[in-house]
Design a protein around this motif. Structure first.
Motif, short mmCIF file in Angstrom:
data_model
loop_
_atom_site.label_atom_id
_atom_site.label_comp_id
_atom_site.label_asym_id
_atom_site.label_seq_id
_atom_site.Cartn_x
_atom_site.Cartn_y
_atom_site.Cartn_z
N SER A 88 0.85 -1.04 -0.06
CA SER A 88 0.00 -0.01 0.03
C SER A 88 0.73 1.25 -0.21
CB SER A 88 -1.03 0.16 1.29
OG SER A 88 -1.92 -1.00 1.21
N SER A 89 1.98 1.33 0.80
CA SER A 89 2.91 2.15 0.81
C SER A 89 3.34 2.59 -0.52
CB SER A 89 4.03 2.18 2.02
OG SER A 89 4.92 3.17 1.70
N LEU A 90 3.99 1.33 -1.29
CA LEU A 90 4.71 1.46 -2.60
C LEU A 90 3.43 2.29 -3.65
CD1 LEU A 90 6.78 0.67 -4.65
CD2 LEU A 90 5.46 -1.33 -4.85
N ILE A 104 4.50 5.75 -4.72
CA ILE A 104 5.37 5.97 -5.71
C ILE A 104 4.49 5.46 -7.14
CG2 ILE A 104 7.14 4.53 -6.85
CD1 ILE A 104 8.30 4.07 -4.17
N VAL A 105 3.86 4.29 -7.15
CA VAL A 105 3.00 3.91 -8.37
C VAL A 105 1.98 4.98 -8.77
CG1 VAL A 105 1.72 2.25 -9.47
CG2 VAL A 105 3.60 1.62 -7.94
N THR A 107 -7.15 1.23 -4.43
CA THR A 107 -7.23 -0.12 -3.74
C THR A 107 -7.32 -1.14 -4.89
OG1 THR A 107 -8.61 1.08 -2.09
CG2 THR A 107 -8.67 -1.35 -2.03
N ALA A 108 -8.03 -1.12 -6.13
CA ALA A 108 -7.81 -2.03 -6.99
C ALA A 108 -6.40 -2.37 -7.68
CB ALA A 108 -8.81 -1.86 -8.12
N ILE A 109 -5.65 -1.37 -7.76
CA ILE A 109 -4.19 -1.57 -8.13
C ILE A 109 -3.50 -2.05 -6.81
CG2 ILE A 109 -2.34 -0.13 -8.65
CD1 ILE A 109 -4.18 1.68 -10.20
N ASP A 110 -3.83 -1.71 -5.56
CA ASP A 110 -3.02 -2.23 -4.46
C ASP A 110 -3.30 -3.99 -4.70
OD1 ASP A 110 -2.17 -0.10 -3.10
OD2 ASP A 110 -3.64 0.05 -1.54
N PHE A 111 -4.42 -4.33 -4.76
CA PHE A 111 -4.90 -5.71 -4.85
C PHE A 111 -4.23 -6.40 -6.00
CE2 PHE A 111 -7.29 -9.05 -6.72
CZ PHE A 111 -7.50 -10.05 -5.89
N LEU A 112 -4.12 -5.92 -7.11
CA LEU A 112 -3.81 -6.53 -8.28
C LEU A 112 -2.06 -6.54 -7.98
CD1 LEU A 112 -5.26 -4.65 -11.27
CD2 LEU A 112 -5.69 -6.89 -10.58
N ILE A 113 -1.52 -5.48 -7.49
CA ILE A 113 0.05 -5.58 -7.16
C ILE A 113 0.25 -6.84 -6.10
CG2 ILE A 113 2.09 -4.58 -6.31
CD1 ILE A 113 1.11 -2.22 -7.75
N PHE A 160 -0.14 -10.19 -7.72
CA PHE A 160 0.92 -10.48 -8.71
C PHE A 160 2.24 -10.98 -7.95
CE2 PHE A 160 4.61 -9.33 -11.55
CZ PHE A 160 4.17 -10.25 -12.55
N VAL A 161 2.70 -10.00 -6.69
CA VAL A 161 3.72 -10.75 -6.00
C VAL A 161 3.53 -11.90 -5.32
CG1 VAL A 161 5.07 -9.70 -4.02
CG2 VAL A 161 4.25 -8.07 -5.98
N ILE A 162 2.38 -11.89 -4.78
CA ILE A 162 2.09 -13.46 -4.23
C ILE A 162 2.20 -14.56 -5.27
CG2 ILE A 162 0.26 -14.88 -3.14
CD1 ILE A 162 -0.20 -12.50 -1.35
N PHE A 163 1.75 -14.42 -6.57
CA PHE A 163 1.70 -15.42 -7.48
C PHE A 163 3.27 -15.66 -7.98
CE2 PHE A 163 2.45 -15.71 -12.01
CZ PHE A 163 1.97 -17.14 -12.48
N LEU A 164 4.14 -14.45 -8.03
CA LEU A 164 5.52 -14.85 -8.23
C LEU A 164 6.04 -15.54 -7.11
CD1 LEU A 164 6.62 -11.37 -10.00
CD2 LEU A 164 6.05 -13.30 -10.93
N PHE A 165 5.81 -15.10 -5.97
CA PHE A 165 6.58 -15.75 -4.90
C PHE A 165 5.97 -17.32 -4.68
CE2 PHE A 165 6.03 -17.34 -0.38
CZ PHE A 165 7.54 -17.10 0.03
#
Length: 133
Positions: free
Chosen positions: A34-36, A40-41, A87-93, A96-101
């Protein structure tokens, strides 16, 4: 077995402790993402869209009512879709990061491929199967 001892057994299981650690790490990870996104984004996306601040995007459903002195009597009714987009962009990021992990975790944890069965074992199995018939 008393309720207290059952509870102790339940809590001391590895699954519960692992779940608790996962929840705590997930909450911290959510704050980081959320901070990112907030810091930043979204400012970069807003800059690319002409200096728009997403959290301020809204549609006025009803204008504010003011008295003769200019004091607001009834606040404006706003449909704040910018906060939803953020919030939707938060969720997507996060997703995606959890998917990569998980993809990397599964690759590391994947079992080693089975070695080829020696030919004499294969022949013995064929003989065994033929004798069963």
């Amino acid at each position: 077995m008393g309720m207290i001892s059952e509870f102790k057994e339940f809590v001391s299981r590895g699954n519960v402790v692992d779940l608790a650690v996962g929840v705590v790490i997930g909450a911290a990870f959510g704050k980081i993402v959320s901070s990112l996104v907030d810091g930043i984004v979204m400012p970069l996306v807003g800059l690319m869209m002409g200096g728009v601040k997403f959290s301020d995007l809204a549609v006025t459903l009803r204008a504010a009512e003011v008295d003769a002195a200019g004091k607001e009597i009834v606040p404006a009714l706003l449909l704040k879709y910018g906060a939803f987009l953020q919030t939707a962009i938060d969720f997507l990021i996060i997703a995606f990061v959890i998917f990569l992990f998980l993809k990397a975790y599964n690759r590391v944890r994947a079992p080693a491929p089975e070695a080829a069965t020696p030919e004499d074992i294969v022949l013995l199995r064929e003989i065994r199967d033929a004798l069963k018939k």
